[in-house]
Write an enzyme that holds these catalytic residues in place. Structure first.
Site, PDB file in Angstrom:
ATOM      1  N   GLU A 258      -6.271   0.259   1.332  1.00 59.60           N
ATOM      2  CA  GLU A 258      -6.399   0.743  -0.039  1.00 59.60           C
ATOM      3  C   GLU A 258      -7.822   0.602  -0.578  1.00 59.60           C
ATOM      4  O   GLU A 258      -8.047   0.147  -1.692  1.00 59.60           O
ATOM      5  CB  GLU A 258      -5.411   0.015  -0.965  1.00 59.60           C
ATOM      6  CG  GLU A 258      -3.961   0.275  -0.590  1.00 59.60           C
ATOM      7  CD  GLU A 258      -2.941  -0.304  -1.571  1.00 59.60           C
ATOM      8  OE1 GLU A 258      -3.242  -1.346  -2.179  1.00 59.60           O
ATOM      9  OE2 GLU A 258      -1.861   0.296  -1.708  1.00 59.60           O
ATOM     10  N   ASP A 331       6.304  -0.756   1.498  1.00 57.90           N
ATOM     11  CA  ASP A 331       5.673  -1.531   0.431  1.00 57.90           C
ATOM     12  C   ASP A 331       6.661  -2.138  -0.560  1.00 57.90           C
ATOM     13  O   ASP A 331       6.804  -1.631  -1.668  1.00 57.90           O
ATOM     14  CB  ASP A 331       4.694  -0.615  -0.328  1.00 57.90           C
ATOM     15  CG  ASP A 331       3.721  -1.406  -1.172  1.00 57.90           C
ATOM     16  OD1 ASP A 331       3.851  -2.634  -1.218  1.00 57.90           O
ATOM     17  OD2 ASP A 331       2.830  -0.785  -1.776  1.00 57.90           O
ATOM     18  N   GLU A 359       7.418  -5.748  -8.956  1.00 54.76           N
ATOM     19  CA  GLU A 359       6.675  -4.500  -9.117  1.00 54.76           C
ATOM     20  C   GLU A 359       7.583  -3.285  -8.982  1.00 54.76           C
ATOM     21  O   GLU A 359       7.477  -2.335  -9.744  1.00 54.76           O
ATOM     22  CB  GLU A 359       5.551  -4.432  -8.073  1.00 54.76           C
ATOM     23  CG  GLU A 359       4.824  -3.090  -8.088  1.00 54.76           C
ATOM     24  CD  GLU A 359       3.698  -3.002  -7.063  1.00 54.76           C
ATOM     25  OE1 GLU A 359       3.438  -3.975  -6.350  1.00 54.76           O
ATOM     26  OE2 GLU A 359       3.064  -1.927  -6.999  1.00 54.76           O
TER      27      GLU A 359
HETATM   28  C1  BDP Z   1       0.963  -2.540  -3.635  1.00 56.66           C
HETATM   29  C2  BDP Z   1       0.531  -2.787  -5.039  1.00 56.66           C
HETATM   30  C3  BDP Z   1      -0.956  -3.033  -5.147  1.00 56.66           C
HETATM   31  C4  BDP Z   1      -1.346  -4.138  -4.157  1.00 56.66           C
HETATM   32  C5  BDP Z   1      -0.883  -3.769  -2.768  1.00 56.66           C
HETATM   33  C6  BDP Z   1      -1.146  -4.865  -1.762  1.00 56.66           C
HETATM   34  O1  BDP Z   1       0.873  -1.666  -5.833  1.00 56.66           O
HETATM   35  O2  BDP Z   1      -1.238  -3.396  -6.471  1.00 56.66           O
HETATM   36  O3  BDP Z   1      -2.729  -4.336  -4.178  1.00 56.66           O
HETATM   37  O4  BDP Z   1       0.504  -3.551  -2.782  1.00 56.66           O
HETATM   38  O5  BDP Z   1      -0.185  -5.531  -1.377  1.00 56.66           O
HETATM   39  O6  BDP Z   1       2.353  -2.563  -3.603  1.00 56.66           O
HETATM   40  O7  BDP Z   1      -2.266  -5.063  -1.336  1.00 56.66           O
END
Ligand code: BDP
Length: 666
Positions: A258, A331, A359
Site C-alpha cells: 500500500e 483483509d 474496521e
Molecule cells: C487495511 C486498512 C489500512 C491498513 C492496512 C494494513 O484499511 O488502514 O493500513 O489494512 O493492515 O485493512 O496495513
C-alpha cells in the site's frame, strides 16, 4: 414487615451495585497496586482479600509448565500457592486466581497448571504520532507524545494492568504505516518512559519502523538493505534503542505494501530486507515481524498475492524473523477462509495477525464479539501435515517446534472513558488475550468470564447476553456480506455498504472487483478454472473449495462465480438464499435489541442506555445494508424477493447518495 425489610434491603443493594458506570474499570476490580511497584508486589496487591496466598518463584521448571510465563496454583495446608519460574509467571497466576474468584469459582482444591500456547502475545497499535489512530474508533491515541517522557498518564499503568490480566506481553506502539520520526532520539526517550511503566507487568515494547528511515531520518542516500552503510545505520540505531530499553522487543515492518517503502524499491527481496533488520537486532535478542500483507493492483486476484510473493522465500528468513500473516488472504473481512500461507511455509516462522478494532465489522457502533472469528481461523485445518494441522498448531510451535511463537491483534483501544468506544468491544480485547494464552478455550467460556467480571454474575443477565454475543459476529456477516461475499464496503471508511462502488484509484479497492455481479451471476471464480487460489490450499481442501457442491455455503461466493438461479443444497436458488441470509442478519440485530431490553435493571443505567442506543443504530444500519445490497444486486439478477424477506424500506437511488460523515464514528 419482614418482607418489606427484605424488599427494602434488596432495593438498596440493587441501587448500590447498579451504580453509574462509565466502563473505565474494564473487567477488573479496583486497582490496589501503585506506580513504581515491582512485579511481585503488584501480584500481591491483585490477590489482596482473596485469603491466604503464597508466592514461590523458583528457577526450576515446574512439572507440566513450560516457558517463563507458566504457573501452577495449588492448595497446601489451607493456603493457596502460586508457583512460577519468573515473577511475571506469578503475576499471571495472581490474575488467574482473581478471575476464578470473581467468576464464581472458589480457590481451587486441585492443581492448576497453565502455560501460554503462544510465547509472544502482542497488541499492534495503529497509532500515529499526531494522536490520531488509523482505524481507531475509541477516541485519540492513549500515548501522549507531547507530554512524554516527563508526564506519565495514569492510563499507561492501567493499560499495562489490563493487558497483563489477560496475558498480553507485548505492544507495538505505533502505526504500521510508520513515520521515521519514531526512531529519532527524542521519541526513543518517550518510548523508554512507556517501556519502564509496562515492564513490571511483563510487557515489552516494540516499534513499527519505516523501511526508508536511513534516508528519511538518517540522511543517507539509500535504504538499500544490501548497502553496508544502511546495515550499519540500523545496527547503530538498534544499539541506541537497547541502550535505553534493554528488553526492547523488536520491529514490526510493513514494506512494499500500500505504497510503503521496502526492499523491492532497490530490486531486493522481502527476505533481504527482513534479514538486514534482523541482524541489527540479533545481538540484542530482538525480533523482526515482517508483514505478509502485500497486493498488487495489476494482479488478477488479490487473494493470491501474499502467497505468490512469499512462498518462494520459504527458508530464506533469519531465525529471528517472524512473518506476520493476516488471518485471511484479503483483509480482515467479516468472513474469509484462512490465509493459505499458514502451513505452506514450513521453513519460516509465521504468526497470525487478527484485527481487534472493528474496521470491517461495524466500527465501535456495532456489537460483534470476535472470539468466534478468531477461533474459526485458529481451529481451521490446513492439512499441511495431514489432518489436525490447524492454523493454531502450525503457528503456536507445537508442529513446527519454532520458538518463539507469536500472535498479534490490531488494538481497538483509545482515550474514550470505556477504552474501546462500544462497551462490548472491550470483550474483543479481552478474548484476544485469552485466546492468545489458550486457544482451546471456547468463545462461550470467555464471553461468560468477561460478562461476570465486567457487569454482573446474575445468570438472568449472563445467559441471554452471552447468547447475543455468540450470535453477533454471524449476524454482522449475514447483513453485510453473507455466503462468502467480501469487501463491498463504501469507499474509505469501511462502515456502510457500497456494492456499486467502481471508480476506485485501484481496481482492487472497488467493490465490483470482489462481487463481480452482472446479469449472469455473482461471485469471484477462484477455482482451478478461474484464478486458482483454491490451488494454494492443501488437499483435500483444494478439491473441497473447488467444487461448489462441496464448498461450505459460507464461502461459496468467495470461491465461486454462480448464476443467480443456481440451486443450493437446500433446494432454493442462490438469489433466494442470499436474500434470506440478509434478512436473517436483520432479524438477529433486532433480536439483540429485545434481549438487551430484557435485562434492564440488572446492570447500571449508564452502560445499559449506552449499549441500548448503539443496538438501535445497529439494527437500523443492518436494514440499510440489506436494502442497499439487495436492491443493487436485484438490478443484476432481475429476480423477485422471496416471500420470507421483508420488503426494502429504502430507495436505491437515495441510498446511493449517502455520504457518511466519518467523524460520527471516531
Ligand atoms: C487495511 C486498512 C489500512 C491498513 C492496512 C494494513 O484499511 O488502514 O493500513 O489494512 O493492515 O485493512 O496495513
Amino acid at each position: 414487615m419482614n418482607r418489606l425489610l427484605i424488599v427494602l434491603g434488596l432495593t438498596i443493594f440493587a441501587a448500590l451495585t447498579a451504580r453509574a458506570d462509565d466502563g473505565s474499570d474494564l473487567w477488573l476490580p479496583p486497582d490496589r497496586a501503585r506506580a513504581g511497584m515491582e512485579t511481585l508486589d503488584i501480584a500481591r496487591a491483585e490477590v489482596e482479600g482473596i485469603g491466604d496466598v503464597e508466592f514461590h518463584v523458583s528457577a526450576d521448571v515446574l512439572p507440566g509448565v513450560t516457558g517463563p510465563d507458566g504457573y501452577t496454583i495449588t492448595r497446601q495446608n489451607g493456603k493457596t500457592v502460586i508457583s512460577a519460574v519468573s515473577p511475571v509467571g506469578v503475576l499471571y497466576g495472581a490474575y488467574h486466581l482473581q478471575r476464578l474468584v470473581r467468576t464464581g469459582g472458589v480457590p481451587p482444591e486441585s492443581v492448576i497448571r497453565e502455560s501460554p500456547r503462544y510465547d509472544l502475545r502482542l497488541l499492534n497499535h495503529w497509532d500515529n504520532l499526531d494522536g490520531t489512530v488509523e482505524r481507531g474508533y475509541a477516541g485519540h491515541s492513549l500515548w501522549q507524545w507531547d507530554e512524554l517522557p516527563g508526564t506519565l498518564s495514569p492510563r499507561y499503568r492501567q493499560y499495562a494492568r489490563a493487558n497483563a490480566s489477560v496475558g498480553i506481553n507485548g505492544t507495538v506502539l505505533n502505526n504500521v504505516n510508520a513515520t521515521p520520526l519514531i526512531l529519532r532520539t527524542d521519541y526513543l526517550h518517550k518510548v523508554k518512559a512507556l517501556a519502564d511503566v509496562f515492564r513490571p507487568y511483563g510487557i515489552k515494547v516494540y516499534l513499527s519502523v519505516n523501511f526508508s528511515s536511513p534516508v528519511l531520518l538518517g540522511g543517507l542516500d539509500t535504504s538499500d538493505p544490501l548497502d553496508a552503510g544502511v546495515a550499519a545505520w540500523w545496527a547503530e540505531k538498534a544499539d541506541e534503542i537497547y541502550g535505553l530499553i534493554p528488553d526492547f522487543g523488536g520491529f514490526l515492518v510493513k514494506a512494499n505494501s500500500e505504497g510503503q517503502p521496502g526492499p523491492q524499491d532497490y530490486g531486493r527481496t522481502h527476505s533481504d530486507g527482513a534479514n538486514m533488520l534482523a541482524r541489527a537486532l540479533a545481538p540484542h535478542g530482538g525480533i523482526v515481524m515482517w508483514r505478509a500483507f502485500v497486493y498488487d493492483p495489476d494482479s488478477d486476484d488479490r487473494a493470491r498475492q501474499a502467497y505468490d510473493e512469499f512462498i518462494g522465500l520459504d527458508g530464506r528468513f533469519d531465525g529471528n524473523v517472524i512473518l506476520q500473516v493476516k488471518n485471511g488472504p484479503i483483509d480482515f473481512q467479516p468472513r474469509e477462509p484462512f490465509n493459505p500461507l499458514f502451513g505452506a511455509m514450513e521453513r519460516t516462522r509465521l504468526m497470525v495477525e487478527f484485527q481487534i478494532t472493528q474496521e470491517y465489522l461495524g466500527h465501535s457502533v456495532q456489537l460483534a464479539y470476535l472470539a468466534p472469528l478468531y477461533k474459526e481461523c485458529l481451529d481451521a485445518d490446513t492439512y499441511a501435515h495431514g489432518r489436525g494441522s490447524t492454523v493454531a498448531a502450525v503457528t503456536d510451535g507445537t508442529m513446527s517446534g519454532y520458538r518463539p511463537s507469536a500472535i498479534a491483534g490490531v488494538a481497538n483501544i483509545g482515550l474514550d472513558a470505556n477504552w474501546t468506544g462500544h462497551h462490548f468491544a472491550q470483550a474483543n480485547w479481552y478474548c484476544f488475550g485469552r485466546l492468545a494464552w489458550d486457544h482451546t478455550l471456547s468463545s462461550g467460556q470467555i464471553a461468560e468470564e468477561w460478562l461476570r467480571m465486567t457487569f454482573t454474575g446474575d445468570d438472568g443477565f449472563v445467559e441471554p447476553v452471552k447468547r447475543m454475543m455468540l450470535a453477533s459476529r454471524e449476524a454482522v456477516v449475514d447483513y453485510m456480506m453473507p455466503l462468502g461475499l467480501h469487501h463491498i464496503f463504501a469507499e474509505g471508511h469501511h462502515y456502510g455498504p457500497e456494492p456499486w462502488y467502481k471508480q476506485a484509484v485501484r481496481p482492487d479497492w472497488s467493490s465490483v472487483y470482489y462481487h463481480r455481479a452482472d446479469s449472469t451471476g455473482i461471485g469471484f471464480d477462484r477455482t482451478s478454472a478461474g484464478s486458482n487460489s483454491t490451488g494454494q490450499y492443501f488437499p483435500p481442501l483444494r478439491e473441497i473449495f473447488d467444487d461448489p457442491s462441496l464448498c461450505p455455503d459460507n464461502l461459496l461466493l468467495w470461491f465461486h462465480r454462480l448464476p443467480w438461479d443456481y440451486r443450493m443444497a437446500n433446494g432454493d436458488t442462490l438469489w433466494d438464499n442470499l436474500c434470506l441470509r440478509y434478512q436473517a442478519g436483520v432479524d438477529a440485530a433486532r433480536e439483540f435489541q429485545k434481549i438487551w431490553d430484557s435485562i434492564e435493571g440488572k446492570i447500571d443505567r449508564e452502560r445499559f442506555l449506552h449499549v441500548q442506543s448503539r443496538l438501535r443504530r445497529q439494527a437500523s444500519d443492518a436494514v440499510w445494508w440489506r436494502d442497499a445490497c439487495l436492491l443493487y444486486f436485484q438490478t443484476h439478477s432481475g429476480m423477485p424477493f422471496p416471500p420470507g424477506m421483508e420488503r426494502p424500506v429504502h430507495d436505491l437511488d437515495e441510498l446511493k447518495q449517502i455520504r457518511l460523515d466519518l467523524k460520527h464514528h471516531n
